[in-house]
Design a protein around this motif. Structure first.
Motif, PDB file in Angstrom:
ATOM      1  N   SER A 103       3.294  10.162   2.147  1.00  0.00           N
ATOM      2  CA  SER A 103       2.115  10.978   2.473  1.00  0.00           C
ATOM      3  C   SER A 103       2.229  12.335   1.774  1.00  0.00           C
ATOM      4  CB  SER A 103       1.995  11.162   3.986  1.00  0.00           C
ATOM      5  OG  SER A 103       3.147  11.793   4.490  1.00  0.00           O
ATOM      6  N   ASN A 133       0.853  -1.184   0.000  1.00  0.00           N
ATOM      7  CA  ASN A 133       0.000   0.000   0.000  1.00  0.00           C
ATOM      8  C   ASN A 133       0.889   1.234   0.000  1.00  0.00           C
ATOM      9  OD1 ASN A 133      -1.862   2.032   0.417  1.00  0.00           O
ATOM     10  ND2 ASN A 133      -3.005   0.899   1.985  1.00  0.00           N
ATOM     11  N   TYR A 191       0.157   4.256   0.292  1.00  0.00           N
ATOM     12  CA  TYR A 191      -0.259   5.257   1.273  1.00  0.00           C
ATOM     13  C   TYR A 191       0.375   5.016   2.645  1.00  0.00           C
ATOM     14  CZ  TYR A 191      -3.666   6.330  -2.329  1.00  0.00           C
ATOM     15  OH  TYR A 191      -4.254   6.670  -3.521  1.00  0.00           O
ATOM     16  N   HIS A 192       0.890   3.812   2.885  1.00  0.00           N
ATOM     17  CA  HIS A 192       1.571   3.509   4.153  1.00  0.00           C
ATOM     18  C   HIS A 192       3.034   3.945   4.117  1.00  0.00           C
ATOM     19  CE1 HIS A 192      -1.434   0.387   5.782  1.00  0.00           C
ATOM     20  NE2 HIS A 192      -2.023   1.100   4.829  1.00  0.00           N
TER      21      HIS A 192
END
Length: 118
Positions: free
Chosen positions: A49, A43, A45-46
């Motif tokens: 940011s 992922n 998004y982990h």
């Protein structure tokens, strides 16, 4: 902008395929998901940011569109690269051409004696 150049920027957007970066010099770039880090990214998004400041390396630059392909992975791999320091000494004197040179007369003599036995 040159390929291999290291530039600071700020992440302005994230998509499943990569992150968009606004660079200090005013150009835009994309860090493809494969260039974020070594290995599999489940992922994005982990890992990244929006608003995050990053140091990236230019992988490719399109002069027509003024957009850059960027990489975080190359900088990560650069940190883990250790240069091999070669140690010059005479501790390995038994390898190389010197032992061959010293033993060649002995081997030649033994070979001639062996051939003359018949």
């Amino acid at each position: 902008m040159k390929i291999g150049q290291k530039v600071r920027g700020t992440i302005t957007g994230i998509k499943p395929y990569g992150a968009f970066v606004s660079l200090e010099n005013g150009t835009m770039g994309l860090i493809h998901i494969s260039e974020i880090k070594t290995g599999y990214i489940d992922n994005i998004y982990h890992v990244l940011s929006v608003g995050q400041d990053v140091l990236v390396q230019v992988v490719d630059f399109d002069e027509f569109t003024q957009k850059a392909s960027l990489s975080l992975r190359t900088l990560e791999e650069e940190k883990h690269h250790f240069q091999h320091r070669h140690r010059f000494s005479n501790s390995r004197y038994k390898i190389g051409f010197k032992p061959l040179e010293e033993h060649l007369p002995i081997w030649t003599k033994e070979a001639i004696e062996y051939l003359n036995k018949d």
